[in-house]
Every structure is written in C-alpha cells, then in structure tokens.
Design a protein around this motif. Structure first.
Motif, PDB file in Angstrom:
ATOM      1  N   THR A   1      -5.939  15.790  -5.422  1.00 45.54           N
ATOM      2  CA  THR A   1      -5.803  14.404  -4.991  1.00 45.54           C
ATOM      3  C   THR A   1      -4.758  14.385  -3.885  1.00 45.54           C
ATOM      4  O   THR A   1      -3.564  14.568  -4.139  1.00 45.54           O
ATOM      5  CB  THR A   1      -5.362  13.507  -6.162  1.00 45.54           C
ATOM      6  N   LEU A   2      -5.200  14.183  -2.643  1.00 47.27           N
ATOM      7  CA  LEU A   2      -4.343  14.331  -1.471  1.00 47.27           C
ATOM      8  C   LEU A   2      -3.856  12.960  -1.022  1.00 47.27           C
ATOM      9  O   LEU A   2      -4.655  12.085  -0.694  1.00 47.27           O
ATOM     10  CB  LEU A   2      -5.118  15.006  -0.338  1.00 47.27           C
ATOM     11  N   LEU A   3      -2.539  12.800  -1.007  1.00 44.47           N
ATOM     12  CA  LEU A   3      -1.940  11.521  -0.653  1.00 44.47           C
ATOM     13  C   LEU A   3      -1.199  11.618   0.674  1.00 44.47           C
ATOM     14  O   LEU A   3      -0.549  12.618   0.967  1.00 44.47           O
ATOM     15  CB  LEU A   3      -0.963  11.059  -1.736  1.00 44.47           C
ATOM     16  N   GLY A   4      -1.281  10.525   1.451  1.00 44.57           N
ATOM     17  CA  GLY A   4      -0.509  10.426   2.674  1.00 44.57           C
ATOM     18  C   GLY A   4       0.879   9.877   2.408  1.00 44.57           C
ATOM     19  O   GLY A   4       1.265   9.643   1.251  1.00 44.57           O
ATOM     20  N   GLU A   5       1.628   9.651   3.459  1.00 47.02           N
ATOM     21  CA  GLU A   5       2.994   9.143   3.315  1.00 47.02           C
ATOM     22  C   GLU A   5       3.039   7.781   2.618  1.00 47.02           C
ATOM     23  O   GLU A   5       4.039   7.430   1.992  1.00 47.02           O
ATOM     24  CB  GLU A   5       3.657   9.043   4.694  1.00 47.02           C
ATOM     25  N   ASP A   6       1.955   7.014   2.737  1.00 45.34           N
ATOM     26  CA  ASP A   6       1.916   5.705   2.091  1.00 45.34           C
ATOM     27  C   ASP A   6       1.505   5.772   0.630  1.00 45.34           C
ATOM     28  O   ASP A   6       1.379   4.736  -0.030  1.00 45.34           O
ATOM     29  CB  ASP A   6       0.965   4.765   2.851  1.00 45.34           C
ATOM     30  N   GLY A   7       1.292   6.978   0.093  1.00 48.81           N
ATOM     31  CA  GLY A   7       0.912   7.127  -1.304  1.00 48.81           C
ATOM     32  C   GLY A   7      -0.541   6.831  -1.599  1.00 48.81           C
ATOM     33  O   GLY A   7      -0.938   6.764  -2.764  1.00 48.81           O
TER      34      GLY A   7
END
Length: 484
Positions: A83-89
């Motif tokens: 599950t790949l999250l960006g800086e914004d979660g």
C-alpha cells in the motif's frame, strides 16, 4: 469487551469478545478483487476502511451497549500487500496483493543484489512478498515510485485511518522481506536493496503492545470511550494462532482460507528457505513461527463453484461426510501460482484424468483432494525443517466441511481437529491482542485453546490408496511445467 478486526482478501470480519473470552457478536462485509492483467491482483485500500468501519457500524447498531464497553481493539490482516502512500497519506495506486505474481523477475534481481537476504529475512524472495513489488513499481511506474513516502501493509493502512498513526507489528512486517526477522527490526540493508530507507517504514511494535489510540471521531461514532487502545495486531496467520492458543513451540494448525497455511510455532528464528518454508515473527514477544503456504485453498473450491454456477455447499452435499477412496481425477490447485514448496508464481491449475463418464462429484472431490495433497507438501516441508507434526487444528472457511476435514486427515496421515470459532480465528486472535494491549494480562491466560468439536483420524482402509494417489499427484507439477 474487546473488538477484533480481520482485514481479509474476500472480506472483513469483526468480532466482539467479552472478558470471559467468548464471542458475543460478529459482523462481516465483502471485498472485491481486481485482476487488470495476467498474474495481477489488486484492491483499493479505501475499500478495506469502508468495510471495516461498516462492520463495526453493524455491531454498534445491533449491540450498542457491548460496543460502548470496548477497551481494546486488535487488527489482523492479509499479509504482504504493498500500500503505497504519498506525502499526503493517500494511496498512490491500488494495493498490490499477496497473490499477485507479476514480480518474478524482480525477485531474481533482489536475490542477486542482496546475497544475505535469506540470512536476514529468513525467506526466499517470492512475488507475493512486499519488497519485490516495490522493485516492480520502480521499474514500471517510476513516477509513482518517486512519490512514495510510506509503504504500509493492509491492516496498517486501516490502523492509520482509524488512529492517524502509521505502525506495524512484527509478524506482518516479517512478510515484507525488509525485516531482520531474528532481531525484530527493520533492516537498512534490505531496504536499500529496493531503493528505500527507514523513513519509508512505519514504526514497529509487538502484536500485544499498544500501537495507538482510536481517533475521537470513531470513538464518538461508535459510542466508545475516548481512550480505547489499538494493539499492534498480527498478520492473519499469526492472529489465527493467537485465536487457537497456538503460542507454545510445536503448536500447529492447518488453515483452509482463501489461501492455505500449515503453521507451527517456534521459540527461535528457524529459517528454511531451501524448501520455501516461511520463517516469521509470531505476534507475541520472543516467539517465531514457520509456515508452508498454498496460494489457492478454499479459493479453489470457490472457483469451481463459480464456474459451475452452484454454491459450494450444494457441490459438497452429495458427497456426504466421507468418501471411500481417492477420486480418479487429479487436480492441481495452483490457480494463482504456488509458494511452498515450488516458489513458482507461473504455476497453473489443472485437471488430469477426465473422461466422458466423469461426473461432477468426482471433480468436486478432486478439488478437495488436490488442496489436501498440497497441504501434504507443506507438512513434508515443515517436518523436514524442524521435525514431525503429529496433529493439527483446522481453521478457515474450509473447516466447515467434515468431508474436507476427513480427506485432510486421510491424506496427511495425522489427526485433524475441527474447533469452535474456527472460521473467525484471525478476528478472535486480533480481539485477544486488543485485550492484551488494554490490560497487560498474561498471554497464557488469554490465548487459550478453543473447544474441539470433532476429531478426524486417518482411516487405515484408505491410507494406502491416498499414499499412491499423492505419489501420482506429485508427478503432475514437473510434467506440466516441462510441457508449458
């Protein structure tokens, strides 16, 4: 009162457990899988959250007083999902799941880059694990990989949404190929081999430890207190072990869920990668476990039911509770590839021996036996790694069938026990971990064994026939692989 949430592949289960350890109520929500390309298996992470919160909504609606008394929550989940999250979660793409087989080439590359992988992680690089998936994303979706801020497993993403904290437990983390399993900590070396650093990983805790506190919005939504703790929890199989009381070295069970697992608890890190045995941390401090894994167990029966457009129960009913010997048809249950003992994501399923006179019952029986034969492969691998297993408890959706339990006993040559609450074992184990986090109770007092409902011993009248059928069945995989 304690709440357990199991984030599975086909659905989410929620259970309420009281102070006496009894299951008070259950709820479930279904999940859908996506297969956008051959060997691919994905899910939208937000559907896990919707299903989990919806299941608790159902419990809170039907049992408001009990839910209001919840003091601890535990999480269990399908392992390995990237599950790949960006800086914004927020998720950058659909999660790549445990039964996704696209990253075989990346597994080869990872083992080449990191010769000490087996020693540190205790496992072969397999497409189902998390690390090769990140190498695949880096190679095929570089713009997404460049934006990755955190990598979470499925239950850790649900925890994040419920608490605002990014935390993972040792048992689930052990299935990433980024954990130093013997030392129970992230390995900077293994992370570097996939282009990641420690800051990409969530904080680690033991499964019975407090990981976070339930966010106020959910506490208010469900009528709970403001200080409900959320335990570290466990990967689904370690959670099932907690639910079964399998916390002493040598304790073993067979799970016939969507995937299948032969599980044994150990008091030390005992890797055996040569036979594709998994060596992971258990959900309690100071414990580990070994597993043999089949990628399609109850999923094989569900597939047949779908193809025949007949409910699984209706397929099984004509066969009764026992058969007189092996089906003349042989079935390879490799619908999504296989792990133990072949480590072959490209392996495929097959029926062999079909004739014009073949009936539906023989095909159904062959599917049950094919999964049991695969379980025997797993039993042999674990026995070679750490000694014989003499009996197992049976859990998972497949445990509902006395027929399948008897076939497993006859094929494995050991006694198989159907147990109470066998279908909610992982969710029950999660609830127990929630209790341990909330109370600090002794695990030996909380993680008790369930009542055995029935025991199935191997029958001398069919043992020889099943031994011969297993010998013929084992010849199918190499023969079909050679001709593929």
């Amino acid at each position: 009162m304690y709440l357990g949430l199991d984030i599975g592949t086909s659905g989410v289960k929620a259970v309420l457990v009281n102070d006496a350890g009894a299951v008070v109520a259950t709820a479930a929500r279904e999940l859908a899988l996506s297969h956008p390309a051959p060997l691919w298996s994905e899910q939208d992470p937000d559907t896990w959250v919707e299903a989990a919160t919806g299941a608790v909504d159902d419990l809170a609606s039907c049992h408001p007083r009990e839910v209001a008394r919840v003091a601890g929550i535990g999480l269990s989940g399908q392992m390995h999902g990237a599950t790949l999250l960006g800086e914004d979660g927020r998720p950058l793409r659909p999660a790549i799941l445990w039964n996704d087989g696209r990253s075989q080439a990346e597994c080869v590359a990872l083992e080449r880059r990191c010769p000490s992988l087996h020693t540190i992680a205790g496992n072969l690089a397999m497409p189902g694990f998390t690390a090769p998936k990140l190498l695949w994303v880096a190679r095929h979706e570089p713009k997404i990989f460049a934006r990755v801020a955190k990598v979470l497993l499925p239950k850790a993403y649900v925890r994040y949404r419920l608490t605002g904290e990014m935390v993972e437990d040792m048992s689930d983390a052990a299935g990433t190929l980024w954990l130093d399993v013997g030392q129970r900590r992230w390995s900077a070396l293994l992370l570097h081999a996939t282009g990641l650093d420690l800051h990409h990983m969530p904080r680690l805790v033991e499964g019975s430890a407090v990981s976070a506190v339930l966010a106020p919005e959910f506490a208010q939504r469900w009528g709970m207190a403001k200080d409900v703790v959320v335990a570290g929890g466990a990967g689904d199989n370690a959670a099932s072990a907690i639910g079964l009381g399998a916390i002493a070295p040598g304790d073993a069970f067979l799970s016939l869920g969507t995937s299948g697992v032969m599980f044994r608890a150990t008091d030390r890190f005992a890797p055996a990668p040569a036979s594709a045995v998994h060596a992971f941390c258990h959900a309690l401090p100071g414990l580990w476990h070994q597993m043999g894994v089949m990628l399609s167990a109850a999923a094989s029966l569900a597939w047949l039911a779908s193809v025949m457009e007949t409910p699984a129960a209706a397929l099984l009913a004509p066969l009764g509770e026992r058969v007189d010997g092996p089906s003349p048809i042989r079935f390879l249950p490799y619908l999504d590839g296989e792990r133990t003992p072949h480590n072959d994501a490209a392996a495929s399923g097959a029926f062999v021996g079909l004739r014009g006179a073949t009936g539906r019952g023989q095909i159904v029986q062959a599917v049950l036996e094919g999964v049991a034969f695969a379980a025997r492969d797993n039993l042999a691998a674990l026995s070679a790694a750490s000694g014989p297993i003499v009996e197992v408890d049976l859990v998972g959706g497949g445990s509902r069938s006395p027929l399948w339990a008897q076939i497993c006993a006859d094929v494995l040559g050991i006694t198989v026990h159907r147990v109470e609450e066998g279908e909610v074992g992982a969710a029950l184990g999660a609830a127990r971990l929630g209790r341990l986090a909330a109370t600090g109770d002794d695990p030996a007092e909380v993680c008790t064994r369930p009542r055995r409902l029935a025991s199935f011993a191997p029958r001398a009248s069919v043992t020889a026939a099943y031994d011969e059928a297993y010998r013929r069945w084992r010849a199918l995989y190499p023969a079909l692989k050679e001709s593929a």
